[in-house]
Design an enzyme around this catalytic site. Sequence first.
Site, PDB file in Angstrom:
ATOM      1  N   ARG A  80       0.833  -1.205   0.000  1.00 12.70           N
ATOM      2  CA  ARG A  80       0.000   0.000   0.000  1.00 12.70           C
ATOM      3  C   ARG A  80       0.865   1.251   0.000  1.00 12.70           C
ATOM      4  O   ARG A  80       0.514   2.260  -0.616  1.00 12.70           O
ATOM      5  CB  ARG A  80      -0.958  -0.015   1.197  1.00 12.70           C
ATOM      6  N   LYS A 183      -2.526   6.582   1.461  1.00 11.46           N
ATOM      7  CA  LYS A 183      -2.345   6.933   2.874  1.00 11.46           C
ATOM      8  C   LYS A 183      -1.305   8.042   2.957  1.00 11.46           C
ATOM      9  O   LYS A 183      -0.122   7.806   3.177  1.00 11.46           O
ATOM     10  CB  LYS A 183      -1.920   5.693   3.669  1.00 11.46           C
ATOM     11  N   GLU A 219     -16.308   6.429   4.302  1.00 12.96           N
ATOM     12  CA  GLU A 219     -15.612   5.809   5.429  1.00 12.96           C
ATOM     13  C   GLU A 219     -15.528   6.789   6.577  1.00 12.96           C
ATOM     14  O   GLU A 219     -15.996   7.920   6.480  1.00 12.96           O
ATOM     15  CB  GLU A 219     -14.215   5.313   5.035  1.00 12.96           C
TER      16      GLU A 219
END
Length: 338
Positions: A80, A183, A219
């Site tokens: 990620r 992220k 989210e």
Amino acid sequence: MENIQWSDLSFGYIKTDYNVRCYYSNGKWGALETSSSELLNLHIAATCLHYGQEAFEGLKAFRGKDGKIRIFRMRENALRMQSSCRGILMAELPVEKFEEAVLQAVRMNERFVPPYESGASLYIRPLLIGTSAQVGVNASKEYLFVVFVTPVGPYFKEGFKTTPVGIFREYDRAAPHGTGTYKIGGNYAASLVAGEIAHEKGYSAVLYLDAREKKYIDECGPANFFGIKNNTYITPESTSILPSITNKSLIQLAEAIGLKVERRKIPLEELATLEEAGMCGTAAVISPIQRVDDVETGLSYVFSKDGKPGAICQKLYDKLRAIQYGNEPDTFGWTTEV
Ligand code: PLP
Ligand code: COI
């Protein structure tokens, strides 16, 4: 160090002994270095400071009843982080280098891995930043990767208890084709104001709707959303949410305990039909949701009348923790013993 109250730890920062660093220049990554300094020496024009070239990760190491230390799904975090690097044009760190740095950081700070009984864990925070001086808006040519660790307790001070979350429609965290799937620090900066308002009003987190139509669940500020109904685990499909590794794991655990799984758009009104709902993430683990308040419309969706977590949330939480702490066999191959 001598007087850490392991069971009372919150999700904060405590200094540990070492961090691990790796520099990128002239098109390649160097060797891992260890440091006992908590400080970085940065150029005032470094791209991370001005143009947000910063990506980070979050993963945990757990000490089991057997004394062994296990790191949860570190390869997924390595992959990620590479995706985040592609997202904001930073040099990708090889997966093996990421894993080696994480292992080294945990090993060198072994005495900070909380004891099994405490229920706490060692939070591992890798970060990657652009470091070269650049006043024009361009990608850096040099990068620094750092891994530090710190012992933590629950992210939400309530631990495994239900909490209310709020929808604040005038704030978005990420755009449909923006950076929400990466992220990177900018997404969290974008969530600070709404997060602060939510906390002031007694909510543990903001639940974001899709930014384009405000019709679907996206989210929470620091965690993915999932709901349970009709023996089905349902979680949003969206181009603006972080692909949570905890969520991915819960999907497999849900299937293993006989639930159906749906990853699809969840219309806001569908909240009224959910039997349980929760937030999930490395820091949040599973944080069951007591109710969702749509603050501007005044509508409320209640999932727990008695304040207790639902039965399926509880079951998934127990399964996940059992694998993380090594109490159940790791049939999925998720953990790495240190
Ligand atoms: N969504 C956001 C915005 C997050 O910051 C996090 C935390 O990492 C998650 C979801 C959960 O992701 P993961 O389960 O990989 O920790
Ligand atoms: C995590 O769960 O690891 C996170 O990064 C969430 C939050 C602390 C940013």
